[in-house]
Design a protein around this motif. Structure first.
Motif, PDB file in Angstrom:
ATOM      1  N   LEU A 192       6.104  -7.474  -3.469  1.00 38.50           N
ATOM      2  CA  LEU A 192       6.819  -7.918  -4.667  1.00 38.50           C
ATOM      3  C   LEU A 192       8.289  -8.181  -4.357  1.00 38.50           C
ATOM      4  O   LEU A 192       8.875  -9.185  -4.814  1.00 38.50           O
ATOM      5  CB  LEU A 192       6.663  -6.863  -5.755  1.00 38.50           C
ATOM      6  CG  LEU A 192       7.330  -7.158  -7.095  1.00 38.50           C
ATOM      7  CD1 LEU A 192       6.714  -8.409  -7.720  1.00 38.50           C
ATOM      8  CD2 LEU A 192       7.172  -5.974  -8.038  1.00 38.50           C
ATOM      9  N   ASN A 193       8.893  -7.319  -3.573  1.00 36.55           N
ATOM     10  CA  ASN A 193      10.301  -7.528  -3.196  1.00 36.55           C
ATOM     11  C   ASN A 193      10.471  -8.816  -2.382  1.00 36.55           C
ATOM     12  O   ASN A 193      11.417  -9.589  -2.581  1.00 36.55           O
ATOM     13  CB  ASN A 193      10.799  -6.329  -2.391  1.00 36.55           C
ATOM     14  CG  ASN A 193      10.909  -5.083  -3.258  1.00 36.55           C
ATOM     15  OD1 ASN A 193      11.235  -5.183  -4.450  1.00 36.55           O
ATOM     16  ND2 ASN A 193      10.664  -3.914  -2.680  1.00 36.55           N
ATOM     17  N   ASP A 194       9.505  -9.017  -1.452  1.00 34.38           N
ATOM     18  CA  ASP A 194       9.578 -10.251  -0.662  1.00 34.38           C
ATOM     19  C   ASP A 194       9.466 -11.497  -1.537  1.00 34.38           C
ATOM     20  O   ASP A 194      10.177 -12.496  -1.340  1.00 34.38           O
ATOM     21  CB  ASP A 194       8.473 -10.254   0.393  1.00 34.38           C
ATOM     22  CG  ASP A 194       8.694  -9.165   1.438  1.00 34.38           C
ATOM     23  OD1 ASP A 194       9.856  -8.760   1.610  1.00 34.38           O
ATOM     24  OD2 ASP A 194       7.692  -8.724   2.057  1.00 34.38           O
ATOM     25  N   VAL A 195       8.560 -11.430  -2.520  1.00 35.55           N
ATOM     26  CA  VAL A 195       8.383 -12.575  -3.427  1.00 35.55           C
ATOM     27  C   VAL A 195       9.649 -12.830  -4.237  1.00 35.55           C
ATOM     28  O   VAL A 195      10.074 -13.976  -4.460  1.00 35.55           O
ATOM     29  CB  VAL A 195       7.158 -12.335  -4.329  1.00 35.55           C
ATOM     30  CG1 VAL A 195       7.083 -13.402  -5.407  1.00 35.55           C
ATOM     31  CG2 VAL A 195       5.883 -12.364  -3.495  1.00 35.55           C
ATOM     32  N   MET A 196      10.300 -11.762  -4.693  1.00 30.06           N
ATOM     33  CA  MET A 196      11.531 -11.910  -5.456  1.00 30.06           C
ATOM     34  C   MET A 196      12.630 -12.541  -4.595  1.00 30.06           C
ATOM     35  O   MET A 196      13.399 -13.399  -5.051  1.00 30.06           O
ATOM     36  CB  MET A 196      11.978 -10.544  -5.974  1.00 30.06           C
ATOM     37  CG  MET A 196      11.063  -9.953  -7.048  1.00 30.06           C
ATOM     38  SD  MET A 196      11.038 -10.931  -8.557  1.00 30.06           S
ATOM     39  CE  MET A 196      12.694 -10.679  -9.154  1.00 30.06           C
ATOM     40  N   VAL A 197      12.688 -12.094  -3.340  1.00 38.57           N
ATOM     41  CA  VAL A 197      13.686 -12.676  -2.431  1.00 38.57           C
ATOM     42  C   VAL A 197      13.416 -14.169  -2.232  1.00 38.57           C
ATOM     43  O   VAL A 197      14.336 -15.021  -2.238  1.00 38.57           O
ATOM     44  CB  VAL A 197      13.676 -11.920  -1.084  1.00 38.57           C
ATOM     45  CG1 VAL A 197      14.525 -12.659  -0.052  1.00 38.57           C
ATOM     46  CG2 VAL A 197      14.216 -10.518  -1.292  1.00 38.57           C
TER      47      VAL A 197
END
Length: 291
Positions: A192-197
């Motif tokens: 999820l963090n990667d997608v947000m980035v």
């Protein structure tokens, strides 16, 4: 289509987990009924053990009565022998003292009556001794039945111990499953963090492209579509994380129930060990009484 299929599979998994939850509740209720039945059997065994001790005390009292009656019988036999000796001396005196014939005959008649009464008393004591021996045989048969019931109780305790071991193995499997769920949840958070980035990067790229030229409208629209896809994937990832969190909560409640059942089983095993110790003590005391 893939997303719908995944949602449908997740709904099926949640429904199956709910069914397993209901089955576990039913198993807990059945187990509690078994524990109640075992408690009733334990109370019956304790009552039988108490009755056995009462019968042992009664047997000891009867043995004491038999001993006292035996002593009385020996005394009566000694008196009978004394009466025989007295009769012989009386007959000798009858030969020697012809002048005291009347007194000697009266004394002889009294001694014969006393001998007859003593003989009747001996017969009555013999009959009572036979009755007491029959009662002793009945008590021995009842003690054998108590031993058989004790063996059956030991078999039941062995069965409960095996069930306790299977529940411990199920608890270990549930803990391993919970550990794997935690790892999956952490991986989802990282994704999820990667997608947000990536979304933030795409926003920056979009703003730069808009500043550079208006001729790149098609590319911008394409990037908007890609951004929408990423947002939909982000929403799906969030929903999947929520579902996995729900699965984790189901697993946690299952673990709590298993731990509660294990604690109840430990208490049952402790009670059974105490009852076995108490029954062994009663059995030893009853064997000492019989000896």
């Amino acid at each position: 289509n893939i997303i719908r299929r995944q949602r449908q599979e997740l709904r099926l998994l949640i429904a199956e987990l709910k069914d397993r939850d209901r089955e576990l509740n039913d198993m807990v209720a059945v187990h509690e009924r078994h524990i109640q039945a075992w408690e009733d059997d334990r109370q019956k065994i304790l009552a039988l053990a108490e009755r056995c001790s009462l019968l042992s005390s009664e047997l000891n009292e009867r043995n004491a009565v038999i001993k006292s009656l035996t002593k009385k019988l020996k005394v009566l036999e000694m008196q009978h022998n004394d009466s025989k000796i007295t009769l012989e001396t009386t007959q000798q005196k009858f030969k020697e003292l012809t002048q005291k014939v009347t007194d000697s005959s009266a004394q002889c008649q009294a001694l014969e009556e006393k001998n007859q009464s003593l003989h009747c008393s001996v017969l009555e004591l013999s009959a009572k001794t036979g009755q007491l021996q029959a009662r002793e045989q009945e008590l021995l048969a009842m003690l054998q039945l108590k031993d058989k019931a004790l063996i059956e109780t030991t078999d039941q305790i062995t069965e409960v111990t095996s069930k306790f071991k299977t529940l411990e193995s199920a608890l270990r499997a549930a803990k391993l499953e919970e550990f794997s769920r935690n790892r999956e949840q952490q991986d989802l958070k990282l994704t999820l963090n990667d997608v947000m980035v990536q979304v933030n990067k795409m926003k920056d790229i979009l703003s730069e492209k808009m500043k550079e030229s208006s001729n790149h409208q098609e590319e911008i629209s394409h990037l908007k579509q890609e951004n929408g896809c990423l947002r939909s994937e982000l929403i799906l990832a969030v929903e999947e994380a929520q579902r996995k969190d729900q699965l984790y909560q189901f697993t946690k409640s299952k673990q709590v129930r298993i731990e509660k059942e294990l604690s109840s089983l430990r208490q049952v095993c402790v009670k059974q060990q105490r009852d076995l110790h108490f029954l062994h003590i009663n059995l030893d005391s009853s064997e000492d009484c019989r000896q």
